[in-house]
Design an enzyme around this catalytic site. Structure first.
Site, PDB file in Angstrom:
ATOM      1  N   LYS A 129       0.851  -1.188   0.000  1.00 19.93           N
ATOM      2  CA  LYS A 129       0.000   0.000   0.000  1.00 19.93           C
ATOM      3  C   LYS A 129       0.892   1.245   0.000  1.00 19.93           C
ATOM      4  O   LYS A 129       1.752   1.411   0.856  1.00 19.93           O
ATOM      5  CB  LYS A 129      -0.909  -0.010   1.233  1.00 19.93           C
TER       6      LYS A 129
ATOM      7  N   GLU B 243     -19.938  -4.341   9.182  1.00 19.01           N
ATOM      8  CA  GLU B 243     -20.790  -3.366   9.851  1.00 19.01           C
ATOM      9  C   GLU B 243     -21.899  -4.012  10.679  1.00 19.01           C
ATOM     10  O   GLU B 243     -22.149  -3.625  11.826  1.00 19.01           O
ATOM     11  CB  GLU B 243     -21.389  -2.398   8.819  1.00 19.01           C
TER      12      GLU B 243
ATOM     13  N   ARG C  83     -25.534   0.165   5.819  1.00 21.00           N
ATOM     14  CA  ARG C  83     -25.357  -1.237   5.451  1.00 21.00           C
ATOM     15  C   ARG C  83     -25.805  -2.176   6.582  1.00 21.00           C
ATOM     16  O   ARG C  83     -25.858  -3.387   6.405  1.00 21.00           O
ATOM     17  CB  ARG C  83     -23.885  -1.508   5.131  1.00 21.00           C
TER      18      ARG C  83
END
Length: 619
Positions: free
Chosen positions: A281, A364, A392
């Site tokens: 990353k 979530e 969500r």
């Protein structure tokens, strides 16, 4: 190290496929330069997209895109994809009005088969697309990265792969950079991290197989030993092969020399197949590699040094400070967060109280239901979300928390419009949340109120939702104690003056509008609603004979305007005029002040409109 020359930009997959292969590293370097240049100026997701450059170059080189579809999960790793699919001019204004959005969207380009702003969707969509035409020879590719492999929806899709028609078309690319927004957590992450050593192991295995090629019996023996020991050497292989995939990898996802021949081989194989690539990353930009969490998503920076402007702070920081303070006072306080520890302001809390801070990854629904379990066990959990991700998991709010009236506090950050656009605007949840039983919904109007609101919520010992925006609010005022369902009059006007209701940070908008030259003659009263549920029905009915206006950073349906209208529905009252985001029309991406101006939501526009209405409809 050989210097790679900068080359003219490549504007389409066709152009990329015509390049000599030796020029592909230069093309990747050019893409990385453009990503850094645009994100440093406009803001956006930097580290993830830098890490995926070579992978995206290889995909467009090997596959016949856009005919062969690539589904990204999540879409903020796809900036190089945007540049390679005809959006270079728009990319210069990334996330700005008139430029490209921060995430793939079919309305933006036929190269984007689906919207890709939230995690967990790519494999399900790719599997469904493949099943729609199971005999089509074209490959369907899902690129899953930044922690999305641990999302529950991804596992639901994995559960179907082995029995789904069209599965032979499917290629799953697992872009493993060991990060989501924060570092990845959980068993799957630890399992995948074990393959960092496996990259070297795979190189050794390939070399040994080449050496044994002239000795078929020894090669067969090696193969059997490898298969028997695969769970030791490559535990992800066993996991994904159990789901029906042929597993390949792990390979270096920032090395075109490994990516290109591997993808060409996979294109000839009947699926489903999974390629596990390990990427870095922030690859290619030193400061982004050194701190990939900080450079995951940024508002902008110096492209040479990475220095960011701005002093930080705001509602998120105030929430983090309040959580630290309260945790020192209450041993039962715990924090739960689905992969947003840094963004929600909980970094210091997580370091100071690691045993009371639970990062559950991009999960979530699980975060809320886990918090419900903590509450059942006697803890006082505070679950921190971005508004767009809370939607969500709305059923978990209702079924697991509200029905049992469990004392779970849900801190909803990034409420309101944000630069990332329709996948990330937090402007839709209030209508659902206000309808739930046993739930209190509070909108602090400034940072100084966050701690007071948390204290009120803890004392209430019932489900409470705190909703606040990104960034800074108004200058600190004296904090008025919270009283259940009671609004606060922030500006007292004349006896028959118009009344402007504000919600959250829009209280400051209302105050500025009331003080503007256009409205000064009307001497407006300004009310801070504070509670969207229960709403201050008594105060609203006191003002029924006056002209009343609402300002909210939410769609007009379901929020402040709806609450006020419901409070007055059974009695005579003047018309209520609402300022908020239009219903049934997605708000695009762009600079939030420009989006507000385009929708008539600046202080000046609101003041002029209220003044015009007051002139036409005197008391």
């Amino acid at each position: 190290m050989r210097k790679i020359p900068v080359m003219p930009p490549v504007n389409s997959p066709e152009e990329l496929r015509r390049l000599p292969e030796r020029e592909l590293p230069a093309a990747a370097k050019e893409l990385r330069r453009e990503i850094l240049e645009s994100v440093s100026r406009n803001g956006g997701h930097l580290a993830s997209s830098l890490g995926a450059v070579e992978l995206i170059v290889a995909l467009h080189r090997v596959f016949d895109t856009p005919r062969e579809k690539v589904f990204f999960d999540v879409g903020h790793q796809a900036y190089a994809h945007k540049l390679l699919t005809g959006r270079r001019e728009g990319f210069a204004k990334l996330r700005r009005c008139g430029g490209v959005g921060g995430f793939p969207h079919p309305e933006e380009s036929p190269a984007d088969p689906a919207v890709a702003g939230h995690a967990g969707v790519a494999l399900s969509e790719a599997l469904g697309y493949a099943a729609a035409a199971p005999d089509d020879p074209d490959k369907v590719i899902a690129v899953v990265g930044d922690g999305a492999a641990g999302n529950g929806i991804t596992f639901e899709a994995l559960n179907q792969v082995a029995e789904c028609p069209g599965r032979r078309r499917l290629i799953l690319i697992l872009n493993d950079n060991r990060m989501s927004i924060s570092g990845n957590v959980g068993t799957l992450s630890r399992l995948l991290n074990r393959v960092i050593a496996a990259v070297s192991y795979n190189r050794f295995r390939s070399a040994l197989k080449r050496m044994l090629a002239p000795l078929p019996r020894l090669k067969l023996l090696f193969t059997r030993v490898y298969e028997a020991g695969k769970s030791v050497f490559l535990p992800p292989a066993v996991l994904f092969e159990t789901f029906g995939f042929r597993y390949f990898g792990a390979i270096d996802g920032n090395d075109l020399g490994q990516l290109l021949p591997t993808l060409r081989r996979l294109r000839r194989i009947e699926g489903p197949v999974l390629l596990h690539v390990v990427t870095e990353k922030g690859h290619g930009v030193e400061f982004a590699c050194a701190d990939p969490i900080r450079y995951h998503g940024i508002a902008g920076c110096d492209p040479e040094t990475g220095t960011m402007s701005g002093s930080g702070g705001g509602f998120s920081a105030a929430f983090g400070r309040a959580m630290e303070q309260l945790a020192g006072e209450r041993e039962d306080l715990a924090a739960v967060c689905p992969a947003m520890i840094e963004g929600t302001g909980l970094s210091r809390f997580s370091l100071r109280y690691p045993e009371r801070c639970f990062d559950v990854g991009i999960a979530e629904s699980h975060a809320l239901t886990f918090a419900a379990g903590l509450a059942i066990g006697g803890k006082r959990p505070v679950c921190a979300f971005y508004d767009t991700f809370l939607q969500r998991a709305l059923d978990s709010v209702y079924h697991d928390i509200a029905l049992a009236s469990l004392p779970v506090i849900i801190a909803v950050d990034r409420a309101g419009a944000v630069p990332d656009g329709p996948t990330h605007h937090g402007i839709y949840n209030c209508g659902f949340l206000r309808a739930l039983p046993n739930v209190t919904l509070i909108a602090p109007s400034e940072e100084a109120e966050i701690e007071a609101a948390l204290r009120f919520a803890l004392d209430l010992a019932a489900p409470v939702i705190l909703r606040y925006p990104r960034g800074k609010g108004a200058a600190a005022r004296e904090v008025v104690p919270f009283r259940m369902g009671r609004a606060v009059i922030r500006r007292t006007g004349g006896e028959d003056s118009p009344v402007i209701w504000g919600c959250g940070a829009e209280v400051e908008t209302a105050l500025q509008a009331a003080e503007s030259p256009a409205l000064r003659p009307w001497n407006c009263t300004v009310v801070d609603a504070r509670f969207l549920k229960p709403f201050d029905r008594e105060l609203a009915r006191r003002f029924a004979a006056r002209r009343q206006f609402t300002i909210e950073d939410h769609c007009i349906s379901g929020g402040l305007a709806s609450a006020l209208r419901e409070a007055l529905d059974d009695m005579p009252h003047q018309a209520i005029h609402a300022f908020g985001w239009e219903d049934d029309r997605p708000v695009p991406h762009g600079e939030v002040p420009l989006l507000r101006a385009a929708n008539g939501l600046t202080v000046g526009q609101i003041a002029e409109k209220i003044a015009d209405i007051c002139k036409k409809t005197p008391n």
